[in-house]
Scaffold this active site. Structure first.
Site, PDB file in Angstrom:
ATOM      1  N   SER A  20       0.707  -1.268   0.089  1.00  0.00           N
ATOM      2  CA  SER A  20      -0.038  -0.098   0.022  1.00  0.00           C
ATOM      3  C   SER A  20       0.915   1.415   0.165  1.00  0.00           C
ATOM      4  O   SER A  20       0.495   2.272  -0.517  1.00  0.00           O
ATOM      5  CB  SER A  20      -0.927  -0.060   1.245  1.00  0.00           C
ATOM      6  N   ASP A  38      -2.969   6.969  11.397  1.00  0.00           N
ATOM      7  CA  ASP A  38      -2.367   6.494  10.576  1.00  0.00           C
ATOM      8  C   ASP A  38      -0.986   7.246  10.430  1.00  0.00           C
ATOM      9  O   ASP A  38      -1.070   8.201   9.470  1.00  0.00           O
ATOM     10  CB  ASP A  38      -2.744   6.208   9.190  1.00  0.00           C
ATOM     11  N   HIS A  80       1.147   5.584   6.090  1.00  0.00           N
ATOM     12  CA  HIS A  80       1.014   6.237   4.730  1.00  0.00           C
ATOM     13  C   HIS A  80       1.194   7.665   4.830  1.00  0.00           C
ATOM     14  O   HIS A  80       1.499   8.160   5.835  1.00  0.00           O
ATOM     15  CB  HIS A  80      -0.178   5.818   4.274  1.00  0.00           C
TER      16      HIS A  80
END
Length: 502
Positions: free
Chosen positions: A228, A478, A481
């Site tokens: 990802s 998060d 990312h």
């Protein structure tokens, strides 16, 4: 248009023999007669409209004429739009020729652009602004060139706040951005993270030029292969180029683990292929997988390789899924197959599983890749910022509310495994005697500084975060990312520089 239509109807009406006298109606019936008698029309002795046997034919003829005129006008309008879109392309190509012919002594920073009349396009989002140097305003390399500094180490430098040339695009206007990295869309009001530019020590990165890059990709395919974080970089690249392609000439296509961005004008494709562990594994479904329970098949890569082996440019990454989520975590490695009755399952340390995967990938590349066609890149480790105590913060907040890069030069987090990248360089180096070079994108150090650039709670993962989740950043923020626009744009500037200049 409408006056011409009415003139035509009047002419048809005259040819039918119907005269244009006034119609005289009798008075309506008295109140007591309502519903018993219908009002009847009477006319002067010259009036024959209601009795004309040609009345129905006149109406039908008029309707046919109306639809013919409307269809003709619509066809002309569509052709006019297509012609203006084609004109935009031709103007852009002509402008590129003029720019190439510009004398070398032209002033640094001089900009020329062709702006298409937006009123003729199908929608406001289809605006075509062919500006060859729109994104290149505030960097130091005047013509987007390489500066001849072939020995420059781009990975060593500092972040410079640049409110003039950054960001390279608008995340709110990128029609292909993913919600999990669209931070400003999901409530992040502080956008300072979008305005930092990476400045290498003693040299300059070539300026990213979207139209030149798309021209380089003409009739070619660039594919990102990995997890990802690599998809994060793919989305960044798509946003960096898609603004320069009109609507109707670009498309995103989903096909299982493969997502394709197609630029029809250039017959160019920029793909992302989900393969988080590089080898075949129980995590190959991009939606249904468990990070904590992973099994790789040590001798199986062909299913994945058949998707990417014929690409012109391949960008691999694999790091996130090899990190331990807890103490004692191991990687399960399967040899053989249940079908052949020789299946064997081992458990190894995560770093040993990483080495198994890279060696199998290298073996496949050495035996199957077309070294005269395909250029190969491997993206370095992307650091996470989940432990705020590393820079003096509160671990309960992780990287939430961080608004500045880390200012400590050569800062390295204790949780980033630099040894894994050393191992990757060593393994890929075994391909050099075969004439195959794997270029490492050394993105780790520059990314280490950017504790401020993660989505945290400003994102959507399938569904928006609940109020309870937002209030619990230690679990739901998060810090792995990256918000877009942001840090992955610099990774792609590295990639651009290698593809275009090295």
């Amino acid at each position: 248009m409408w006056s011409a239509l009415f003139s035509h109807l009047r002419e048809v009406h005259k040819r039918s023999g119907v005269k244009e006298e006034k119609l005289i109606m009798k008075s309506p019936p008295a109140a007591g007669e309502a519903g018993c008698h219908k009002p009847q029309a009477t006319a002067t002795n010259k009036m024959t409209v209601l009795q004309s046997p040609l009345g129905l034919r006149t109406i039908l003829t008029s309707l046919v004429a109306f639809f013919i005129v409307v269809s003709s006008v619509s066809l002309l309008f569509d052709r006019g739009q297509d012609a203006q879109a084609q004109l935009a392309v031709e103007q852009h190509q002509h402008q590129e020729v003029l720019l190439k012919q510009k004398p070398a002594s032209a002033a640094v920073g001089e900009q020329k652009s062709v702006v298409v009349d937006q009123s003729s396009l199908r929608s406001q989002e289809a605006q075509v602004q062919w500006t060859s140097e729109l994104q290149d305003v505030a960097t130091d390399s005047g013509d987007g060139g390489f500066d001849g500094e072939e020995d420059c180490n781009w990975s060593l430098g500092r972040w410079v706040y640049d409110n003039a040339s950054r960001p390279l695009y608008s995340g709110l206007k990128c029609s292909f951005i993913f919600d999990e990295v669209a931070c400003d869309k999901y409530g992040r009001n502080d956008t300072k993270y979008q305005h930092w530019r990476w400045q290498p020590h003693g040299c300059n990165l070539p300026r990213f030029n979207a139209t030149k890059f798309l021209e380089k990709l003409r009739n070619k395919r660039l594919v990102f292969v990995g997890d990802s974080v690599n998809r994060n970089q793919w989305v960044s690249m798509v946003c960096m180029v898609e603004h320069f392609i009109p609507d109707g000439r670009k498309m995103r296509v989903y096909n299982g683990s493969l997502i394709s961005f197609k630029a029809f004008e250039y017959n160019a494709t920029i793909d992302f292929y989900w393969s988080p562990l590089l080898l075949e594994s129980n995590s190959d479904n991009p939606i249904i997988h468990r990070v904590e329970y992973r099994i790789i098949r040590a001798d199986r890569i062909e299913k994945h390789a058949n998707v990417w082996k014929d690409a012109d440019f391949i960008v691999f990454n694999s790091y996130l899924w090899w990190r331990k989520q807890r103490d004692g975590m191991m990687m399960k490695v399967m040899y053989g197959s249940f079908e052949d009755g020789d299946a064997k399952l081992d458990e190894v340390q995560m770093v040993d599983g990483y080495e198994i995967a890279l060696k199998k990938l290298t073996e496949y590349l050495g035996a199957n890749i077309n070294k005269n066609k395909t250029r190969i890149f491997f993206a370095g480790s992307s650091p996470a910022h989940s432990w705020a105590s590393n820079w003096g913060g509160d671990d309960n907040n992780k990287c939430l509310n961080e608004t500045e890069p880390i200012q400590i030069e050569d800062y390295r987090s204790a949780t980033t495994d630099y040894g894994m990248m050393d191992k990757a360089k060593e393994i890929f180096g075994t391909l050099e005697p075969k004439g195959i070079h794997v270029q490492i994108l050394n993105i780790t150090q520059l990314s280490e500084y950017r504790k401020d650039a993660h989505p945290t709670i400003f994102r959507r993962q399938y569904v928006p975060l609940t109020k309870e989740q937002i209030a619990n950043p230690s679990i739901y923020a998060d810090c792995t990312h990256w918000c877009l626009p942001g840090v992955p744009d610099v990774w792609n500037e590295f990639l651009y520089a290698y593809i275009m200049h090295k």
